[in-house]
Design an enzyme around this catalytic site. Structure first.
Site: not given
Length: 293
Positions: A76, A190
């Site tokens: 991320s 993610d």
């Protein structure tokens, strides 16, 4: 008839050879002839949205202290900062790029995609594309492994080839906020969903010293007023929990103080970078000790 003299001579030679061998085994070679084995150091950068600016401060201190980094694993926000630095290992340039990032550079709300995520993510990809020198993951100066999650299978995906900018976008695609990213034959979201601090990946890639940066030590937040805040805080709690098992693979865990920073709070860059530097300085003695060993 056998020649007793010859037999005794051969026996003497055999005994003498054995003695020489034993002496050689017990002799310590000169220190100059002992080749020092350099450790393989991995930097693992966890997710945390805007909290990721703290990674910049950590990297700056590691570079100042001449800590070698042989690979970077990023999830991320960690993939964004890690990808920029892996492409061009210059902490001052990284800091300059970080200060240039604005909320509007990565948040592109789209009505067209609102059913699967209000933020398209194309702006984030474009920002990375314009910022990094290495356009492909496999071409970065420091080996780099962004982490994502397969939306359909739930697998952790290590992205090792292809567009660096698109990989960062995929690794940062928070479910419910960002549109999932098609990368190759997978649909990705993610990496924090399954592996927020991928220290296990660092071990599997051959690292024998793993430095992890955890942005989710304290996830308490009472300033939650929007749906973005609710999703973001729920995601922070999930990453906090799934990081616990992965951190066991780390030799050193750096945990900057990131309290009070919400999902897209880009107003606290300076403070976060300083907190990253402070936390990294505390860890330097232990890191140097491990390298010396």
């Amino acid at each position: 008839m056998w020649d007793s003299g010859a037999v005794i001579k051969r026996l003497f030679i055999a005994i003498f050879s054995c003695l020489l061998f034993l002496c050689a085994c017990q002799t310590t070679p000169p220190a100059a002839l002992i080749k020092k084995i350099e450790p393989k150091v991995a930097l693992v950068l966890g997710g945390g949205s805007a909290k990721g600016f703290a990674h910049v401060g950590v990297i700056r201190v590691l570079e100042q202290e001449k800590i070698p980094i042989h690979m970077i694993i990023g999830t991320s926000a960690g993939s964004l900062i890690g990808g920029i630095y892996a492409s061009n290992p210059d902490s001052f340039q990284l800091e300059w790029s970080a200060y240039k990032i604005d909320k509007n550079d990565i948040v592109d709300i789209s009505i067209v995609y609102s059913k699967i995520g209000p933020v398209q993510g194309a702006k984030l990809e474009a920002f990375v594309e314009q910022t990094v020198k290495s356009k492909k993951i496999e071409d970065t100066k420091i080996p780099f492994y962004p982490i994502a999650t397969d939306l359909y299978t739930g697998e952790t995906v290590i992205l090792e080839k292809g567009s660096l900018a698109k990989a960062v976008r995929a690794s940062s695609a928070i479910p419910g906020i960002f549109v999932p990213v098609v990368f190759g034959n997978r649909t990705l979201v993610d990496g924090g969903v399954t592996n927020n601090i991928a220290c296990d990946v660092a071990r599997n890639k051959g690292a024998n010293i793993v430095i992890a940066v955890n942005l989710q030590k304290d996830v308490k937040d009472t300033d939650i007023t929007t749906v973005f805040d609710i999703i973001g805080q729920s995601f922070n709690i999930m990453m906090h929990e799934n990081s616990k098992t992965k951190l066991r693979y780390a030799d050193v865990v750096i945990e900057p103080d990131t309290k009070g920073v919400s999902l897209f709070d880009f107003t606290q860059k300076k403070r976060l970078i300083e907190e990253g530097m402070n936390a990294a300085r505390k860890a330097i003695p232990r890191i140097k000790e491990l390298i010396a060993q």
